[in-house]
Design an enzyme around this catalytic site. Structure first.
Site, PDB file in Angstrom:
ATOM      1  N   GLU A 189     -12.973 -35.243  24.953  1.00  0.00           N
ATOM      2  CA  GLU A 189     -11.952 -34.741  25.687  1.00  0.00           C
ATOM      3  C   GLU A 189     -12.332 -33.709  26.405  1.00  0.00           C
ATOM      4  O   GLU A 189     -13.246 -32.938  25.684  1.00  0.00           O
ATOM      5  CB  GLU A 189     -10.644 -34.384  24.731  1.00  0.00           C
ATOM      6  CG  GLU A 189      -9.800 -35.408  24.290  1.00  0.00           C
ATOM      7  CD  GLU A 189      -9.786 -36.857  25.030  1.00  0.00           C
ATOM      8  OE1 GLU A 189      -9.058 -36.293  26.126  1.00  0.00           O
ATOM      9  OE2 GLU A 189      -9.575 -37.864  24.517  1.00  0.00           O
ATOM     10  N   HIS A 229      -4.367 -33.914  27.525  1.00  0.00           N
ATOM     11  CA  HIS A 229      -4.608 -33.979  26.221  1.00  0.00           C
ATOM     12  C   HIS A 229      -3.997 -33.367  25.169  1.00  0.00           C
ATOM     13  O   HIS A 229      -3.984 -33.423  24.036  1.00  0.00           O
ATOM     14  CB  HIS A 229      -6.210 -34.005  25.856  1.00  0.00           C
ATOM     15  CG  HIS A 229      -6.817 -32.877  26.603  1.00  0.00           C
ATOM     16  ND1 HIS A 229      -6.305 -31.553  26.484  1.00  0.00           N
ATOM     17  CD2 HIS A 229      -7.741 -32.815  27.578  1.00  0.00           C
ATOM     18  CE1 HIS A 229      -6.979 -30.676  27.135  1.00  0.00           C
ATOM     19  NE2 HIS A 229      -7.994 -31.580  27.815  1.00  0.00           N
ATOM     20  N   HIS A 273      -5.259 -39.881  24.418  1.00  0.00           N
ATOM     21  CA  HIS A 273      -5.917 -38.918  25.110  1.00  0.00           C
ATOM     22  C   HIS A 273      -6.423 -37.682  24.002  1.00  0.00           C
ATOM     23  O   HIS A 273      -6.624 -36.646  24.505  1.00  0.00           O
ATOM     24  CB  HIS A 273      -5.155 -38.237  26.064  1.00  0.00           C
ATOM     25  CG  HIS A 273      -4.844 -39.426  26.986  1.00  0.00           C
ATOM     26  ND1 HIS A 273      -5.790 -39.764  27.893  1.00  0.00           N
ATOM     27  CD2 HIS A 273      -3.783 -39.774  27.953  1.00  0.00           C
ATOM     28  CE1 HIS A 273      -5.455 -40.650  28.870  1.00  0.00           C
ATOM     29  NE2 HIS A 273      -4.238 -40.859  28.663  1.00  0.00           N
ATOM     30  N   ASP A 290      -8.560 -42.255  20.492  1.00  0.00           N
ATOM     31  CA  ASP A 290      -9.267 -43.056  21.853  1.00  0.00           C
ATOM     32  C   ASP A 290     -10.315 -43.881  20.863  1.00  0.00           C
ATOM     33  O   ASP A 290     -10.611 -44.954  21.457  1.00  0.00           O
ATOM     34  CB  ASP A 290      -9.583 -42.109  22.647  1.00  0.00           C
ATOM     35  CG  ASP A 290      -8.265 -41.781  23.714  1.00  0.00           C
ATOM     36  OD1 ASP A 290      -7.187 -42.290  23.262  1.00  0.00           O
ATOM     37  OD2 ASP A 290      -8.483 -41.016  24.672  1.00  0.00           O
TER      38      ASP A 290
END
Length: 264
Positions: free
Chosen positions: A17, A63, A153, A158
């Site tokens: 992220e 996120h 996210h 993920d």
């Protein structure tokens, strides 16, 4: 690289992220890696990263990683050192390697560290190849395929979702007659005969009078799984035929249809 069966490989599925889309201007906030083997997570690595700058609001909206969450997190260099150790000797997997890998490599190079291997598996490319008429965003694929993706996210969620996706893709790749990791990395048709790997295992089971688990293609799209006791390999019309016992009955299988073997 050495040919490894897609089903047998040890993968490390990676996700990051970030504060944006440009490695030179934006920062990595979180990185996760899931060690995945034969449909199971063996271990994982996950860490938030303290950025050098304040996290933009538009990034937080994606996120939900805030400045408060990362204020006591380790710095990027410390995290990348541990990350590189975790992924060592495993096959890297990304969903959109062009983004994640480029971001990670930019920072590795900036810090004078070893870059990631060029040989990676990209589930985005595979999905586009296999399912050309659907959306290939991870969130859309997870909904369509009913994957576990509760915390979208975030890096670990993920990566774990991508690992599940990889299993589905491997099954469909085998139906298209792709069996080796090297084929998927380069996306070339198979060069190595699967029988080179399967025959010694069958012959050993015959010698030991033991059972094996097999999977074979029925027609083009169906894969059948059975636990069998192999009896002998014979030749019929120049084809290798396996005679075996299944549920008390003697049956035959053309070995060219075999896609998987596991000793029991």
């Amino acid at each position: 690289m050495e040919d490894i069966l897609l089903r047998d490989a040890h993968y490390v599925v990676v996700d990051i992220e970030t504060t944006g889309y440009r490695p030179a201007n934006d920062e990595i906030l979180e990185i996760a890696a899931v060690h995945w083997h034969k449909g199971q997570e063996l271990e994982h690595f996950q860490s938030l990263i303290k950025p050098e700058n304040k996290i933009p609001e538009d990034s937080i909206s994606i996120h939900n990683i805030t400045d408060e969450m990362v204020k006591d997190a380790p710095g990027l260099e410390d995290v990348l050192i541990r990350f590189l150790q975790f992924i060592k000797n495993k096959i890297l997997v990304f969903h959109n390697a062009q983004f994640d890998k480029k971001f990670i490599n930019y920072n590795l190079q900036r810090l004078g560290m070893s870059l990631l291997d060029d040989n990676v598996v990209d589930t985005l490319k595979i999905s586009r190849r296999l399912y050309p008429r659907i959306s290939h965003a991870l969130t859309d694929l997870s909904e369509r395929l009913r994957l576990d993706h509760a915390n979208k996210h975030r890096a670990y969620a993920d990566a774990y979702c991508t690992a599940q996706l990889l299993d589905i893709l491997i099954n469909d790749l085998e139906r298209e007659e792709y069996y080796f990791v090297s084929e998927v990395i380069k996306f070339k048709k198979k060069k190595k005969d699967l029988l080179e790997i399967f025959l010694p295992q069958i012959e050993e089971a015959i010698k030991k009078n033991s059972f094996i688990e097999i999977e074979y293609r029925l027609l083009k799209i169906i894969v059948v799984r059975r636990i069998i006791k192999p009896l002998e390999i014979i030749f019929e019309d120049k084809e290798k035929i396996l005679k075996y016992i299944y549920k008390g009955k003697v049956k035959s299988l053309n070995l060219n249809k075999l896609v998987f073997i596991c000793q029991i």
